[in-house]
Structure formats: structure tokens, C-alpha cells
Design a protein around this motif. Sequence first.
Motif, PDB file in Angstrom:
ATOM      1  N   LEU A   1       9.377  21.629  -2.014  1.00  0.00           N
ATOM      2  CA  LEU A   1       8.732  22.063  -3.255  1.00  0.00           C
ATOM      3  C   LEU A   1       9.753  22.278  -4.360  1.00  0.00           C
ATOM      4  O   LEU A   1       9.423  22.174  -5.543  1.00  0.00           O
ATOM      5  CB  LEU A   1       7.951  23.360  -3.011  1.00  0.00           C
ATOM      6  CG  LEU A   1       6.762  23.259  -2.054  1.00  0.00           C
ATOM      7  CD1 LEU A   1       6.161  24.629  -1.811  1.00  0.00           C
ATOM      8  CD2 LEU A   1       5.693  22.326  -2.623  1.00  0.00           C
TER       9      LEU A   1
ATOM     10  N   ARG B   1      10.891  19.479  -7.743  1.00  0.00           N
ATOM     11  CA  ARG B   1       9.671  19.417  -8.556  1.00  0.00           C
ATOM     12  C   ARG B   1       9.414  18.031  -9.135  1.00  0.00           C
ATOM     13  O   ARG B   1       8.286  17.566  -9.185  1.00  0.00           O
ATOM     14  CB  ARG B   1       9.764  20.402  -9.722  1.00  0.00           C
ATOM     15  CG  ARG B   1       9.379  21.813  -9.377  1.00  0.00           C
ATOM     16  CD  ARG B   1       9.241  22.602 -10.656  1.00  0.00           C
ATOM     17  NE  ARG B   1       8.858  23.982 -10.395  1.00  0.00           N
ATOM     18  CZ  ARG B   1       8.586  24.836 -11.361  1.00  0.00           C
ATOM     19  NH1 ARG B   1       8.656  24.465 -12.620  1.00  0.00           N
ATOM     20  NH2 ARG B   1       8.251  26.077 -11.085  1.00  0.00           N
TER      21      ARG B   1
ATOM     22  N   ALA C   1       5.003  24.368  -8.199  1.00  0.00           N
ATOM     23  CA  ALA C   1       5.189  23.060  -7.571  1.00  0.00           C
ATOM     24  C   ALA C   1       4.133  22.823  -6.496  1.00  0.00           C
ATOM     25  O   ALA C   1       3.635  21.712  -6.331  1.00  0.00           O
ATOM     26  CB  ALA C   1       6.589  22.959  -6.972  1.00  0.00           C
ATOM     27  N   LEU C   2       3.780  23.874  -5.749  1.00  0.00           N
ATOM     28  CA  LEU C   2       2.746  23.727  -4.740  1.00  0.00           C
ATOM     29  C   LEU C   2       1.415  23.354  -5.372  1.00  0.00           C
ATOM     30  O   LEU C   2       0.700  22.479  -4.863  1.00  0.00           O
ATOM     31  CB  LEU C   2       2.607  25.026  -3.947  1.00  0.00           C
ATOM     32  CG  LEU C   2       1.505  25.044  -2.882  1.00  0.00           C
ATOM     33  CD1 LEU C   2       1.767  23.989  -1.808  1.00  0.00           C
ATOM     34  CD2 LEU C   2       1.379  26.429  -2.252  1.00  0.00           C
TER      35      LEU C   2
ATOM     36  N   ALA D   1       1.505  19.736  -6.344  1.00  0.00           N
ATOM     37  CA  ALA D   1       1.496  18.859  -5.174  1.00  0.00           C
ATOM     38  C   ALA D   1       0.115  18.807  -4.532  1.00  0.00           C
ATOM     39  O   ALA D   1      -0.362  17.734  -4.137  1.00  0.00           O
ATOM     40  CB  ALA D   1       2.535  19.334  -4.160  1.00  0.00           C
TER      41      ALA D   1
END
Length: 634
Positions: free
Chosen positions: A269, A272, A302-303, A306
Amino acid sequence: MERPEGVVLYGTTQAPDDAVALTAGPVTLRLQGTRLAALCVAGHEVWHGVAFLYRDAGWGTPEPRVLRCTHRVEGEGFVVDIEALIDAGEGIDLQLHIEGSADGRLRYEAAATPRADLLTQRMGLCVMHPMSAMARPVEVAHDDGRTSRSTLPELVPPWPPFTLVRGVRHAYADDAWAGCRLAGGSFEFEDQRNNADASFKTYFRPNAMPRPYLLRAGVTVRQGAELWIEDHPAPAPASASQVPRVVPDDASAEGVAPRLTVGVAPEDLARRVLLPAHVQALAPIGLHLMLDTPGDTLDLRALRVAVAASRAPFRLDIRQAEADTPAGAAALEDLASRLHAAGTPPAAVAAFPATLPMVALLRRCFPGAAIGGGTPHFFAQINRLEDAGPVDFLSFTTSAIVHGADDESPMHGLQSLPWLVRTLQARHPGLPVRVGPSGIAAVRSPLGPQPASDGTRRIALARRDPRAGALYGAAWILGHVAGWVAAGVNDIGLHGLGEHEGLFVRSDVAPDDAAALAPAGAVLALLARASGLRCAQGLGRHIAGLWLRSHEGPPRLLVANLGPEPQMLRDAGGHDWAVMDAKALRAAPRAAWRPQPLEASDQLPLAAYAVAHSMPRRTRPTGEGATVLRTGMH
């Protein structure tokens, strides 16, 4: 510039050990390094292998390095003498004498001398019995003179079914028996399917004895095994010599609606810029976030990006979680609060161990999520679980190189996967099984420190394996998913978004395209886009295949050659084919498919570890009515 074929196939310039074909009367076998492999009579595998192995304090298995080998034919038999070095500590000198005679009797004698004091979990002989002997009769001679009579188990026993072993007789075919006698210590018998190997094993030394133990400098360990054939069976069916054929998919048969996930760690993560491109290349695929503790540093922004790019729900695993201390409960509650605030609540959460207080806390923190338990490690650990607890699913992972890192074992071990699921279903009826994230390498080990690896060599139990990012890894990942589909598993996790985990080309290889799919990634992308998966029938044991169903068109067949020898596949169904093989990849580090016209009799050639996918045949007139092949990953 074209890459060497070994790099394309295996991801490394390290050459595999040359195999020497040997015969001892009716027995055919191979000598590979210091191991005997595939000991067969009339097409039946009698023993899967014989070897002398050293396991270090973390259960790593350094492969003996052959310094000198001589072998000669004597009548209908052979004699082999080997000098080898086991690279452990200052080294272990290994001397082997192997004989085979015309009556099918074999002797394997070993003498191992450490150059310095050295700790080991186990050092000694191993005789591997084939998984094909499952459910057949077995007789075990014990150290105290007793003889046990039983059958080799179908479900995987969590503990060794036979201890204090001196010899084993087993039926390897109908009305055909073989035996082995061991000398130089007390032996034990276990089911290697516990670690995703497709064999049974008699080994030195018993688990009840202290471990690790000390090998003394200059003190030689001597052991021997004698193997013999008692009966000569009718030849096995010659299906291996027949060209397998494509059997049309049965559209009315129930398949698996896959939930495929790919592992992501906190350090992934942190990348980025790269992560969204990686996830989009595999979408729609779920993310499988793995934390050591609830307090691990986590980039929630970032999670969120994603998860959105994956276009699928995500799963959370917490390897070390506590619910029975105020601090442990508070850490998990805080993690849940942060995930909800970020708009990324997991669809499934697994914590280890899944105690009653832990499951209750997870249900409170993650309402609506499926709660899982089991182990973050291998099947052996979950197989010894007495009480699964009030969970919604069970989970475990596999590694293909727990016991060895040769090229054959990871592919052969795929045969064990359905039996793992059947064992859990029998022990914990009604609980769904979710597997992974799994891979060739062992990202983590419950057994102790793992051997150091930079990912350029084949090393048992290592964190990195060069084959994951090569064509071999693409064939393995298809065989791996097919094994779980055969068992009815519809939640399958794979390694991983890390740069060395094999789904993407490393940045030093393709710096202009950080999200370039490696061969295994291209296969996973095809699988992830399918609306359903069903095992293909009639392909034989050397080819893995899945029918990929789609809402947008007819089913597509995805096949892989699981070995180094070329295979042929007969397709009378009128498909066009795109093939990914060494020829397609020599000049391209990225995954590359090339059109493959069918040969005579509608035969599709599959080179070593080649992967191919079918498409409806499209034709248009070109003079003599020729067929124009159009390929692509639609």
C-alpha cells in the motif's frame, strides 16, 4: 535481445539437476541429483522417491550438491556411487552407494559426516510412497517386532499414523505388493499431503524424539534402505501415450463462481503510484489484506483507492490478534473504526487464533462480515485444529516448496489439493473453506527461520522463488486454481502484489511499464474475468484445464502443460488458439500470446509449461478458403 530459455521457463540461470534413467529388472526409475524418483513397474508408481535429506533448525532443506557421480550398468541392473556436499554450516560430506538388480531389488546406502557441530530437526533417509496407493492395504513392521495391518488413508491424518517403523509393505496395484526395510535408526510414517505434497513418507527420525538435536563433528551417520518387488501386475492403462482431447463443456453442469483474491501487504500500500495500476490490471479481483497485528501501519487512503480499483470486496486477515486483554481488544476496535471511517469495511475477516472471545469481538467490530478462523500457515496446522469455533469459514495457505525445490514436486503436489478440502469437510462439516493467499514460495513459515533467498535460485521453504514470475509460474497457477475448483472451493487467494511474487514483471526488467503482467499475472487476469469456472475433462495428468464461462460469450478453455516434455491436445471443436510459450516470451519479458494454428488431426502442440486459451473460430474467404486466426485477450 532474446532471453535464455531457462530464464523464460524457470526465471533463473540455475540449471536443474540432470536426470539419469535407470532400470533394475522390471523397475524403471530416475536418478536426479542424489534422489531416486518415480520408481515404477509396468506403468504403476511403486515408490515416489528415495532420498537422504538434512533439515536445518528452521526445517529448511538444502539440496545436496553432487561433487562426483559414477554409474554403470551391470546386467539388468546398475551401480551408482555419489560424493556430495550438503551446504549447512561448514558442510556435511555425503557418500551414497545405490544398487539395482535384475530381480527388482534396490539398495540405497548413505553415510553423512558433519564437518562441525550442527543443529538439525532431522537428518536421514526418506522413502516416499505414492499417493496412488491411497486406500490400498499396507503392513508396517515395528521396532518391537509387531506388524500393523491397515490401509493407506484417503483423508489426511493430522499426525503420523505409524511410528517406530522398521519396514513397510504396501499394495501398489491390484494383487501386487512391494516392500522396503530401513536400517540405521527408528523411522516414522506420515502423510505429506499435510504440506501439499502428493505422497506418503517413511522418514528418520520420530517426532516424539527431542528436536532440534546436535550432529557432532566427524561423527558419521549411516543408514540404508532395501526395496523389493513381490508381484508383477498387469500393465497400467496406456492413457499417457494417447493424445488427450478437448471434451466440450457441459453448460448444464454446476461449476464454481470464483471469488479470486490476491495478497496485499501494508508495504504494498505504501507504493501508492504503482498499486492502482497493478490492481486494475487484474480487476475484477478481490484484495486480501494481511496484517501481523491490528496496530500495523496502514495507508488507508491507498487502501481505499486499491479496493475501488479492484472492483471487488476485500478480505482482512490478522495473524496475531488478542481479544482477552484490554489492549488487544482496543487495538482491534480501533482498526475497525479506521476502516469504517475510510469507507473500506472488509467483507470477510479472519483472525488467528479464532477463540470464542475473538469471534465475538470481530462480529461486534465488523457487523455483516463473514468471520473466519483456522491458520495463516499450512494445512498441517489447521488439520491439527481440534475445535474450529463459531466461525463462518476456515482458512489456510499452501506453499509448493515446503519439502523440496525441484521442478517436478510443485506440479505433482497439485494432486493433493482436493484431499485437503475433503478432509476439512469431514472434520468440520458445513464450514466453507477459503484458501490462500498461496504460491510456489513460502512467504511465511510456522516452522522457524526461513533460508535466505534473493529469488534467483530454487530453495526449499524460501520466501522467493524465481519460477513464480516465469512461464513455469503461469502453468502452476492454472493447475493450482484447477485443483481447488475440483474440490468445490470458490474463494481462492494467490500471491501477491509484491514485486517479487510473480504476477508482475519486476521493475528492473521492464522499467517502462511498472504494471506489466508476468505470465502468471496474465493467467490470473483471465481467471478473474470469468463468471464461472469448471474443470475440463479428458486432458490427462500432464495438462491442467479450466472452462472459463462468461456472460458475454461462449466458454473459453484455458489449458497448461504442467511439465517440461511437449504435449499434444486434440481439439475437434473448431477453436482458434492463442499460446503463451517460450517462443512467445523469448523476446518479451511481459506476458505475450501468439496465434497457434492447429496441426494435423486438429492437434494443438503445447511446449514445456505452455499455456493456451481457446476462442471461437472465425473464418473469412481468402482464395482457397483458408482460416484466418485472430487472437487476443478479450
